[in-house]
Design an enzyme around this catalytic site. Structure first.
Site, PDB file in Angstrom:
ATOM      1  N   ILE A  87       0.850  -1.197   0.000  1.00  0.00           N
ATOM      2  CA  ILE A  87       0.000   0.000   0.000  1.00  0.00           C
ATOM      3  C   ILE A  87       0.885   1.246   0.000  1.00  0.00           C
ATOM      4  CG2 ILE A  87      -1.930  -1.092   1.224  1.00  0.00           C
ATOM      5  CD1 ILE A  87      -0.923   0.362   3.801  1.00  0.00           C
ATOM      6  N   TYR A 112       7.262   3.515 -12.227  1.00  0.00           N
ATOM      7  CA  TYR A 112       5.860   3.941 -12.222  1.00  0.00           C
ATOM      8  C   TYR A 112       5.085   3.179 -13.298  1.00  0.00           C
ATOM      9  CZ  TYR A 112       6.832   7.497  -8.773  1.00  0.00           C
ATOM     10  OH  TYR A 112       7.169   8.127  -7.593  1.00  0.00           O
ATOM     11  N   ILE A 113       4.161   2.353 -12.853  1.00  0.00           N
ATOM     12  CA  ILE A 113       3.394   1.468 -13.726  1.00  0.00           C
ATOM     13  C   ILE A 113       1.948   1.963 -13.761  1.00  0.00           C
ATOM     14  CG2 ILE A 113       2.796  -0.971 -14.159  1.00  0.00           C
ATOM     15  CD1 ILE A 113       5.877  -0.362 -14.049  1.00  0.00           C
ATOM     16  N   TYR A 130       7.096   4.355   2.751  1.00  0.00           N
ATOM     17  CA  TYR A 130       7.122   3.406   1.629  1.00  0.00           C
ATOM     18  C   TYR A 130       8.568   3.113   1.194  1.00  0.00           C
ATOM     19  CZ  TYR A 130       5.504   1.618  -2.983  1.00  0.00           C
ATOM     20  OH  TYR A 130       5.238   0.862  -4.113  1.00  0.00           O
ATOM     21  N   PRO A 180       9.918  -2.233  -9.607  1.00  0.00           N
ATOM     22  CA  PRO A 180       9.260  -1.541 -10.716  1.00  0.00           C
ATOM     23  C   PRO A 180       9.306  -0.029 -10.522  1.00  0.00           C
ATOM     24  CG  PRO A 180       7.804  -3.209  -9.729  1.00  0.00           C
ATOM     25  CD  PRO A 180       8.962  -2.989  -8.792  1.00  0.00           C
ATOM     26  N   GLY A 230       7.769  12.480  -0.030  1.00  0.00           N
ATOM     27  CA  GLY A 230       6.420  12.048   0.368  1.00  0.00           C
ATOM     28  C   GLY A 230       6.296  10.576   0.682  1.00  0.00           C
ATOM     29  N   GLN A 231       7.422   9.845   0.661  1.00  0.00           N
ATOM     30  CA  GLN A 231       7.328   8.391   0.877  1.00  0.00           C
ATOM     31  C   GLN A 231       8.401   7.868   1.830  1.00  0.00           C
ATOM     32  OE1 GLN A 231       7.113   6.511  -3.128  1.00  0.00           O
ATOM     33  NE2 GLN A 231       5.018   6.032  -2.541  1.00  0.00           N
TER      34      GLN A 231
END
Ligand code: CAA
Length: 244
Positions: free
Chosen positions: A89, A183-184, A151, A181, A147-148
């Site tokens: 997430i 940006y998918i 993550y 990966p 911002g992550q």
């Protein structure tokens, strides 16, 4: 008998593509989902496309739920040969605005989960002398992202896990790899505000978002017998956005 592949969080954009390609490669495919009810439409759509998958509701942040999941899958389809730790997430916020709830949610879902799930299956793979663990990380675990902090920390942590476990099980025919990966084109990336997303795309040399199928193809390769010499790797697949 067909080998069994378990994809956690398999109902998202990348997860669905992985399920289909591994089924095409001859695996019996099982997946987990977190929100009850989500599976109905997904399984129906898959059926219409010619795929029969099994789906199990499981909160991958809950260790006991993962123990129960493993028992159920083993009883229903047999031991798991390929595990794709894909559930994840985002809860994006600058560190200034990030609260403990959203720090914990991302660390538990994206990082603690790989302990909870892998623990259930890797010993069996080693005992049988063949197995594949594939951890879906991110470009943002490699380069960081404004911002992550949550993550990026979790995704970088996944590869530390990969490198350590890969060494422990290499002699047993089990490989452990990370895929990172970029940006998918998935709901997760489409949730990024449009102006921010467009700026990100302008920084991708290939000039577009990646396709889920382009990620799934690498997972299919890693799941094959011919990938037996690749272990402990972190494979970047990001349109050239981050090279190292
Ligand atoms: N670099 C430098 N500064 C930045 C910046 C960046 N990338 N983004 C924002 N800022 C600055 C703004 O210009 C603004 O500066 P001023 O205060 O001087 O005007 C300030 O930061 C705003 O900070 P806020 O905390 O108020 O930011 P916000 O609440 O408006 O939103 C954000 C920040 C949530 C991080 C938003 O920019 C965002 O969603 N960014 C995208 C993050 C991202 O790429 N997520 C990936 C999701 S997809 C995924 O994760 C899949 C995968 O694996 C790739």
């Amino acid at each position: 008998m067909a080998k069994v592949a378990l994809i956690t969080g398999g109902m998202g954009g990348i997860g669905t593509a992985i399920c289909k390609q591994l089924a095409d490669a001859g695996f019996s495919v099982v997946t987990t989902y977190s929100k009850p009810g989500r599976e109905v439409q997904w399984l129906a759509d898959a059926k219409e496309a010619g795929y029969t998958f099994r789906a199990y509701q499981c909160d991958v942040t809950d260790y006991d739920a993962c123990v129960a999941l493993a028992a159920q899958i083993t009883a229903d389809v047999g031991p798991v040969d390929v595990l794709v730790n894909n559930a994840g997430i985002t809860r994006d916020a600058s560190f200034k605005k990030l609260d403990k709830v959203n720090w914990d949610a991302v660390i538990k879902t994206n990082l603690d989960s790989i302990f909870n799930v892998t623990k259930q299956f890797v010993d069996g793979m080693a005992d049988r002398g063949w197995g594949r663990v594939i951890n879906i990380s991110s470009i943002n675990g490699q380069k960081g992202q404004f911002g992550q902090t949550n993550y990026s920390a979790a995704k970088a942590g996944m590869h530390g896990f990969t490198m350590a476990l890969a060494q422990e099980v290499a002699k047993k025919g089990v490989t452990v790899n990370t895929i990172s990966p970029g940006y998918i084109a998935t709901d997760m990336v489409m949730a990024v505000p449009e102006d921010v997303r467009n700026k990100i795309i302008s920084g991708i040399p290939v000039s577009r978002l990646g396709k889920p199928e382009e990620i799934a193809a690498l997972i299919t390769y890693l799941s094959s017998d011919l990938a037996g010499f690749m272990t402990g790797a972190n494979l970047a697949i990001n349109g050239g956005q981050h090279m190292h």
